[in-house]
Enzyme design. Structure first.
Site, PDB file in Angstrom:
ATOM      1  N   HIS A 158       0.820  -1.217   0.000  1.00 45.80           N
ATOM      2  CA  HIS A 158       0.000   0.000   0.000  1.00 45.80           C
ATOM      3  C   HIS A 158       0.855   1.270   0.000  1.00 45.80           C
ATOM      4  CE1 HIS A 158      -3.562  -2.373   0.457  1.00 45.80           C
ATOM      5  NE2 HIS A 158      -3.251  -2.802   1.660  1.00 45.80           N
ATOM      6  N   ASP A 193      -2.651 -10.661  -2.415  1.00 47.93           N
ATOM      7  CA  ASP A 193      -3.180 -10.172  -1.136  1.00 47.93           C
ATOM      8  C   ASP A 193      -4.667  -9.831  -1.320  1.00 47.93           C
ATOM      9  OD1 ASP A 193      -1.869  -8.655   1.560  1.00 47.93           O
ATOM     10  OD2 ASP A 193      -3.754  -7.788   0.851  1.00 47.93           O
ATOM     11  N   HIS A 195      -6.183  -7.340  -0.377  1.00 52.23           N
ATOM     12  CA  HIS A 195      -6.327  -5.912  -0.693  1.00 52.23           C
ATOM     13  C   HIS A 195      -5.605  -5.583  -1.999  1.00 52.23           C
ATOM     14  CE1 HIS A 195      -6.543  -6.184   3.780  1.00 52.23           C
ATOM     15  NE2 HIS A 195      -7.562  -5.360   3.591  1.00 52.23           N
ATOM     16  N   ASP A 282      -4.105 -12.831   3.500  1.00 51.68           N
ATOM     17  CA  ASP A 282      -5.341 -12.366   4.138  1.00 51.68           C
ATOM     18  C   ASP A 282      -6.593 -12.623   3.294  1.00 51.68           C
ATOM     19  OD1 ASP A 282      -4.333 -10.501   2.375  1.00 51.68           O
ATOM     20  OD2 ASP A 282      -4.372  -8.817   3.799  1.00 51.68           O
TER      21      ASP A 282
HETATM   22 ZN   LIG Z   1      -3.899  -7.149   2.724  1.00 52.94          ZN
END
Ligand SMILES: [Zn+2]
Length: 342
Positions: A158, A193, A195, A282
């Site tokens: 991120h 991931d 995200h 995740d």
């Molecule tokens: Zn993540």
């Protein structure tokens, strides 16, 4: 498989995280890395320390003012009256043209996009060690290893060139890719991931030499909200070299693996010399963040399919939070990857 790990991560133990306005301890806890390391050891993988590369690998991806901020802000913040133990911004320049500020509160808002990346006294040391781990893994692959896994913490995908966010400070995946790019003309990144890898996308968005592909929970209703949509395809020379594959929240193995097949087809078409996998765990059905419902068998299958690309590969740990399945899912993925190589 060789695994690069530094225990310096443990000094970074963020206490600030907001969920629906309620402050709680961050889910990005040191125990994550302890469990991943234990699982890797139990599976018989070889654990090695990163080389002391310093900030040079990070400097290839991040701006000087951002690195200076990360390195110094905690000490300077502690001298402010009534300052919190962690640097947390309370104002942001948001979407309008703005001037780089002098005040610490302003710089925090400039460089920290959300409240999920508080900076403590040891955050810089931990993030730097993680970036050294990713760069060491890349160097080992350049040196002839077929695959190396960097057990990075804090995660990185991120983080933009000049902005932390979502538990991330230095973009370990981008740092590994840039390091590989010094030798190879084309590098691909596959981010699994849960995200979207928005920082990685942002760093390479205008470039056609690094393909970025991300499979993730639909940002329409999931972090990072503003990035990760299917229409984001790159710009300028990078047009067509960013592929986002968002999935409905709660998607199980089958659609996740189908998205994996689409990702791998695009990577084959791009024909890179080398691959970086942003290995978040995740997407697990057991993960506290509950974005997707991937099982251990799903992680094994994804690892196996990625391995069949036959590319030299740097695996970089991203997210994956505390559950009884966290270590097991890493073991499943790595076992799948090794099976796919055979
Ligand atoms: Zn993540």
């Amino acid at each position: 498989m060789k695994i690069i790990y530094s225990d310096k991560h443990a000094g970074h133990d963020p206490q600030t995280f907001f969920v629906r306005g309620v402050k709680q301890r961050s889910t990005e806890q040191p125990e994550r890395a302890d469990r991943l390391l234990a699982a890797a050891k139990a599976a018989g993988h070889e654990i090695l320390a990163p080389r002391p590369l310093g900030a040079a690998p990070a400097e290839a991806v991040h701006t000087p003012e951002y690195l200076d901020f990360l390195r110094t802000v905690s000490r300077e913040w502690a001298r402010l009256p009534n300052a919190s133990a962690e640097v947390v911004p309370n104002v942001h320049p948001a979407r309008y043209p703005a001037t780089y500020p002098k005040a610490l509160a302003g710089r925090a808002g400039w460089h920290q996009v959300d409240l999920a990346c508080p900076i403590g006294p040891h955050t810089w040391d931990a993030a730097l060690a993680a970036s050294e781990s990713a760069a060491t893994a890349a160097d080992m692959v350049l040196g002839g290893e077929r695959e190396v896994y960097a057990l990075c913490r804090p995660p990185g995908h991120h983080a933009y060139a000049d902005m932390a966010g979502g538990f991330c400070f230095l973009n370990n995946t981008a740092i590994a890719a840039e390091r590989l790019r010094a030798t190879h003309d084309r590098v691909a990144i596959l981010d699994v991931d849960v995200h979207h890898g928005n920082g990685t996308q942002g760093i390479f968005y205008e470039r056609g030499d690094v393909l970025t592909v991300s499979i993730h929970a639909d940002p329409d209703n999931y972090y990072p909200y503003f990035w990760g949509h299917a229409h984001e395809a790159g710009t300028g020379k990078g047009t067509g070299f960013n592929l986002n594959l968002p999935l409905p929240l709660g998607s199980p193995d089958a659609p996740w693996l189908q998205a994996g097949d689409r990702a791998l087809a695009r990577i084959r078409e791009f024909a890179p010399a080398v691959l970086v996998v942003a290995l978040g765990l995740d997407a697990s059905e057991s993960d506290p963040l509950q974005g997707l419902k991937v099982t251990g068998a799903g992680f094994h299958a994804m690892g196996s399919r990625i391995a069949t690309l036959g590319l030299p590969t740097v695996l970089v740990q991203e997210g994956g939070y505390l559950s009884d399945d966290l270590g097991r899912n890493l073991a499943h993925f790595l076992a799948g990857f090794e099976a796919g190589r055979a």
